[in-house]
Design a protein around this motif. Structure first.
Motif, PDB file in Angstrom:
ATOM      1  N   LEU A   1      39.242  51.637  49.981  1.00 25.33           N
ATOM      2  CA  LEU A   1      38.191  50.945  50.709  1.00 25.33           C
ATOM      3  C   LEU A   1      37.714  49.750  49.912  1.00 25.33           C
ATOM      4  O   LEU A   1      37.472  49.850  48.714  1.00 25.33           O
ATOM      5  CB  LEU A   1      37.019  51.880  50.989  1.00 25.33           C
ATOM      6  N   CYS A   2      37.579  48.613  50.573  1.00 22.64           N
ATOM      7  CA  CYS A   2      37.065  47.397  49.940  1.00 22.64           C
ATOM      8  C   CYS A   2      35.620  47.204  50.390  1.00 22.64           C
ATOM      9  O   CYS A   2      35.340  47.193  51.585  1.00 22.64           O
ATOM     10  CB  CYS A   2      37.891  46.185  50.348  1.00 22.64           C
ATOM     11  N   VAL A   3      34.713  47.044  49.456  1.00 22.94           N
ATOM     12  CA  VAL A   3      33.312  46.798  49.787  1.00 22.94           C
ATOM     13  C   VAL A   3      33.117  45.298  49.976  1.00 22.94           C
ATOM     14  O   VAL A   3      33.366  44.514  49.067  1.00 22.94           O
ATOM     15  CB  VAL A   3      32.385  47.302  48.665  1.00 22.94           C
TER      16      VAL A   3
ATOM     17  N   ARG B   1      44.480  47.905  50.252  1.00 21.16           N
ATOM     18  CA  ARG B   1      44.480  47.994  48.799  1.00 21.16           C
ATOM     19  C   ARG B   1      43.816  46.755  48.205  1.00 21.16           C
ATOM     20  O   ARG B   1      44.249  45.632  48.458  1.00 21.16           O
ATOM     21  CB  ARG B   1      45.913  48.120  48.288  1.00 21.16           C
ATOM     22  N   PRO B   2      42.770  46.909  47.398  1.00 18.36           N
ATOM     23  CA  PRO B   2      42.097  45.744  46.829  1.00 18.36           C
ATOM     24  C   PRO B   2      43.035  44.932  45.931  1.00 18.36           C
ATOM     25  O   PRO B   2      43.710  45.491  45.080  1.00 18.36           O
ATOM     26  CB  PRO B   2      40.955  46.352  46.018  1.00 18.36           C
TER      27      PRO B   2
ATOM     28  N   ASP C   1      24.572  41.836  39.447  1.00 18.69           N
ATOM     29  CA  ASP C   1      25.124  42.921  40.259  1.00 18.69           C
ATOM     30  C   ASP C   1      25.881  42.432  41.498  1.00 18.69           C
ATOM     31  O   ASP C   1      25.680  42.932  42.607  1.00 18.69           O
ATOM     32  CB  ASP C   1      24.002  43.877  40.677  1.00 18.69           C
ATOM     33  N   VAL C   2      26.775  41.475  41.321  1.00 20.17           N
ATOM     34  CA  VAL C   2      27.635  41.008  42.412  1.00 20.17           C
ATOM     35  C   VAL C   2      28.899  41.857  42.438  1.00 20.17           C
ATOM     36  O   VAL C   2      29.638  41.910  41.456  1.00 20.17           O
ATOM     37  CB  VAL C   2      27.999  39.521  42.235  1.00 20.17           C
ATOM     38  N   SER C   3      29.130  42.527  43.564  1.00 16.59           N
ATOM     39  CA  SER C   3      30.304  43.391  43.698  1.00 16.59           C
ATOM     40  C   SER C   3      30.959  43.176  45.055  1.00 16.59           C
ATOM     41  O   SER C   3      30.265  43.045  46.071  1.00 16.59           O
ATOM     42  CB  SER C   3      29.908  44.875  43.571  1.00 16.59           C
ATOM     43  N   PHE C   4      32.257  43.115  45.065  1.00 13.32           N
ATOM     44  CA  PHE C   4      33.018  43.059  46.316  1.00 13.32           C
ATOM     45  C   PHE C   4      34.476  43.347  46.014  1.00 13.32           C
ATOM     46  O   PHE C   4      34.920  43.295  44.866  1.00 13.32           O
ATOM     47  CB  PHE C   4      32.874  41.693  47.015  1.00 13.32           C
ATOM     48  N   GLY C   5      35.232  43.670  47.058  1.00 11.78           N
ATOM     49  CA  GLY C   5      36.672  43.865  46.926  1.00 11.78           C
ATOM     50  C   GLY C   5      37.390  43.096  48.007  1.00 11.78           C
ATOM     51  O   GLY C   5      36.933  43.045  49.156  1.00 11.78           O
ATOM     52  N   LEU C   6      38.482  42.461  47.654  1.00 11.75           N
ATOM     53  CA  LEU C   6      39.257  41.671  48.603  1.00 11.75           C
ATOM     54  C   LEU C   6      40.699  42.152  48.628  1.00 11.75           C
ATOM     55  O   LEU C   6      41.295  42.389  47.568  1.00 11.75           O
ATOM     56  CB  LEU C   6      39.213  40.183  48.224  1.00 11.75           C
ATOM     57  N   ALA C   7      41.248  42.274  49.823  1.00  7.39           N
ATOM     58  CA  ALA C   7      42.628  42.702  49.998  1.00  7.39           C
ATOM     59  C   ALA C   7      43.450  41.542  50.535  1.00  7.39           C
ATOM     60  O   ALA C   7      42.936  40.453  50.813  1.00  7.39           O
ATOM     61  CB  ALA C   7      42.683  43.897  50.953  1.00  7.39           C
ATOM     62  N   ALA C   8      44.745  41.752  50.691  1.00  6.17           N
ATOM     63  CA  ALA C   8      45.630  40.733  51.258  1.00  6.17           C
ATOM     64  C   ALA C   8      45.149  40.355  52.657  1.00  6.17           C
ATOM     65  O   ALA C   8      44.808  41.219  53.466  1.00  6.17           O
ATOM     66  CB  ALA C   8      47.060  41.268  51.319  1.00  6.17           C
ATOM     67  N   GLY C   9      45.093  39.056  52.930  1.00  5.50           N
ATOM     68  CA  GLY C   9      44.658  38.561  54.224  1.00  5.50           C
ATOM     69  C   GLY C   9      43.186  38.224  54.316  1.00  5.50           C
ATOM     70  O   GLY C   9      42.735  37.682  55.319  1.00  5.50           O
TER      71      GLY C   9
END
Length: 225
Positions: A4-6, A16-17, A36-44
């Motif tokens: 899971l990407c937040v 998949r991040p 406290d900057v958080s995030f996840g990025l996946a392909a696309g």
């Protein structure tokens, strides 16, 4: 099992991040810019970073590409700590800063040939196609100091058209100095890159009219101390 990407709005996406920011804090000139900057990025995925002047937009991009170290937190690229893979970053991400970053005394073709050669590409064919793609045909032999600000920006952006470019693009104000035609072309190219599985993180005051389905906005003003 998909991870899971937040996203910055707190929602979750499957995939998949590729790039993870975990609890990032940033200081500049002994002043805390954000926490406290958080995030996840996946392909696309495409992430647009916004915020008031001085909120740390460019600083955040520098943290994401390894040009600066966070005061807190860490960055992961392809599941590994960014700090532990400095030698691999050139092949894993493409960074274009706010300044054009071209060598003024070299011609358009010389600048791009040098960049292409760094990655072992067929420089002649690749450079010719990139020059045409950014609308600089006829300026191949022009030294970059003689170009307008918009043309210099196009030289920098031509790196996005070279074959074999990394899938992750980190772009600081890529639309700066571009005319309407150049802006529309770049928007289309960024969207196409994401549709093909690439990932884009950019800062811009320009309101994008062409967005990918997996598009999010991160407002750094919400993370100010």
């Amino acid at each position: 099992m998909q991870e899971l990407c937040v996203w910055p709005d707190g929602s979750f996406r499957t995939g998949r991040p590729l790039l993870n920011a975990v609890g990032l804090g940033c200081e500049r000139n002994q002043r805390r810019l954000f926490n406290d900057v958080s995030f996840g990025l996946a392909a696309g995925d495409m992430l647009r970073i916004i915020g008031p002047n001085g909120s740390g937009k460019s600083s955040l991009l520098r943290l994401l590409c390894g040009l600066a170290r966070p005061a807190e937190g860490h960055v992961e690229l392809f599941g590994e700590a960014l700090a532990g893979q400095p030698g691999a970053l050139a092949s894993r991400l493409l960074w274009i800063g706010h300044a054009p970053g071209v060598k003024a005394l070299l011609t358009v073709e010389e600048n791009l040939s040098w960049l292409a050669a760094l990655h072992g590409r067929d420089a002649i064919v690749a450079v010719e196609r990139a020059i045409v793609a950014v609308g600089l045909r006829g300026f191949e032999d022009t030294r970059c100091h003689a170009l307008s600000a918009g043309q210099q920006r196009r030289v920098a952006l031509a790196r996005l058209y070279l074959p074999g470019a990394p899938m992750l693009w980190l772009l600081d104000e890529p639309f700066a100095a571009l005319d309407r035609a150049g802006t529309a072309q770049l928007e289309a190219h960024l969207a196409m890159h994401c549709e093909r599985g690439g990932t884009v993180v950019l800062t811009t005051h320009h309101e994008l009219t062409r967005r990918t389905q997996a598009y999010a906005v991160l407002d750094l003003g919400q993370y100010a101390t």
